[in-house]
Design a protein around this motif. Structure first.
Motif, PDB file in Angstrom:
ATOM      1  N   UNK A  47       0.815  -1.217   0.000  1.00  0.00           N
ATOM      2  CA  UNK A  47       0.000   0.000   0.000  1.00  0.00           C
ATOM      3  C   UNK A  47       0.849   1.268   0.000  1.00  0.00           C
ATOM      4  N   UNK A  48       2.151   1.111  -0.089  1.00  0.00           N
ATOM      5  CA  UNK A  48       3.007   2.276  -0.205  1.00  0.00           C
ATOM      6  C   UNK A  48       3.615   2.782   1.088  1.00  0.00           C
ATOM      7  N   UNK A  49       3.455   2.030   2.167  1.00  0.00           N
ATOM      8  CA  UNK A  49       4.153   2.403   3.397  1.00  0.00           C
ATOM      9  C   UNK A  49       5.628   2.055   3.191  1.00  0.00           C
ATOM     10  N   UNK A  50       6.505   2.984   3.372  1.00  0.00           N
ATOM     11  CA  UNK A  50       7.930   2.692   3.281  1.00  0.00           C
ATOM     12  C   UNK A  50       8.389   1.900   4.494  1.00  0.00           C
ATOM     13  N   UNK A  51       9.509   1.228   4.358  1.00  0.00           N
ATOM     14  CA  UNK A  51       9.995   0.410   5.481  1.00  0.00           C
ATOM     15  C   UNK A  51      10.313   1.276   6.695  1.00  0.00           C
ATOM     16  N   UNK A  52      10.813   2.503   6.486  1.00  0.00           N
ATOM     17  CA  UNK A  52      11.071   3.401   7.619  1.00  0.00           C
ATOM     18  C   UNK A  52       9.767   3.764   8.323  1.00  0.00           C
ATOM     19  N   UNK A  53       8.719   4.011   7.547  1.00  0.00           N
ATOM     20  CA  UNK A  53       7.418   4.353   8.126  1.00  0.00           C
ATOM     21  C   UNK A  53       6.874   3.189   8.936  1.00  0.00           C
ATOM     22  N   UNK A  54       6.970   1.990   8.403  1.00  0.00           N
ATOM     23  CA  UNK A  54       6.502   0.799   9.117  1.00  0.00           C
ATOM     24  C   UNK A  54       7.265   0.655  10.430  1.00  0.00           C
ATOM     25  N   UNK A  55       8.576   0.854  10.402  1.00  0.00           N
ATOM     26  CA  UNK A  55       9.382   0.740  11.618  1.00  0.00           C
ATOM     27  C   UNK A  55       8.971   1.780  12.656  1.00  0.00           C
TER      28      UNK A  55
END
Length: 171
Positions: A47-55
């Motif tokens: 859905x376009x969440x970047x890995x940094x955002x997820x973290x």
């Protein structure tokens, strides 16, 4: 390892006050939570969440869990945030010093006629301040994720229909 990064090594769902109230920890649907976590992270990536955002989102969720375990003592009539694993974890996960976290939960600032007055909170008020912090973080997370999902859905369709946004006051 994610569990280590988020200070979760050695912790189980039963260890957190926000998740242990029901006393029920087994999944009757036989779903494995670690598998669900992997699927959720994969879906967030799609859905376009970047890995940094997820973290960062995970960091905030874990901070909320630890915040539910924070405790307050008393010094006279004033509340004192106890410096323990939970409060130190919250400070670290939120990227603030323990002293700043403690001050924000155990005192309030009043501006009166150009003067700034610091007033100590009692234990009950400090516990309410902690609950407000938990609700504010959780509400902001909910709003952010909901908006990101709406944007992902809208970008992938020609329709302008979206999931209704549930805006929550930040208290």
């Amino acid at each position: 390892d994610e569990r280590n990064e988020f200070l979760l090594n050695g912790y189980k769902v039963q260890d957190f006050n926000l998740t242990n109230q029901s006393g029920t920890y087994d999944r009757r649907d036989h779903v494995v939570d670690t598998d669900m976590h992997k699927e959720m992270v994969e879906a967030m990536d799609n859905m376009g969440f970047g890995s940094d955002t997820v973290q960062q989102l995970m960091r905030l969720v874990v901070a909320v869990l630890f915040a539910g375990n924070m405790t307050f003592g008393e010094r006279g009539d004033a509340a004192v945030l106890e410096e323990n694993e939970a409060s130190l974890a919250v400070a670290q996960l939120l990227g603030v010093s323990f002293d700043n976290l403690a001050a924000s939960l155990t005192s309030k600032v009043i501006f009166a006629r150009g003067d700034m007055i610091h007033k100590s909170l009692d234990v009950s008020q400090a516990e309410k301040a902690n609950e407000a912090l938990i609700k504010a973080i959780y509400g902001a997370l909910f709003d952010f994720v909901g908006e990101k999902i709406n944007n992902s859905i809208n970008a992938g369709s020609k329709s302008s229909v979206s999931i209704p946004s549930m805006k929550r006051p930040v208290l």
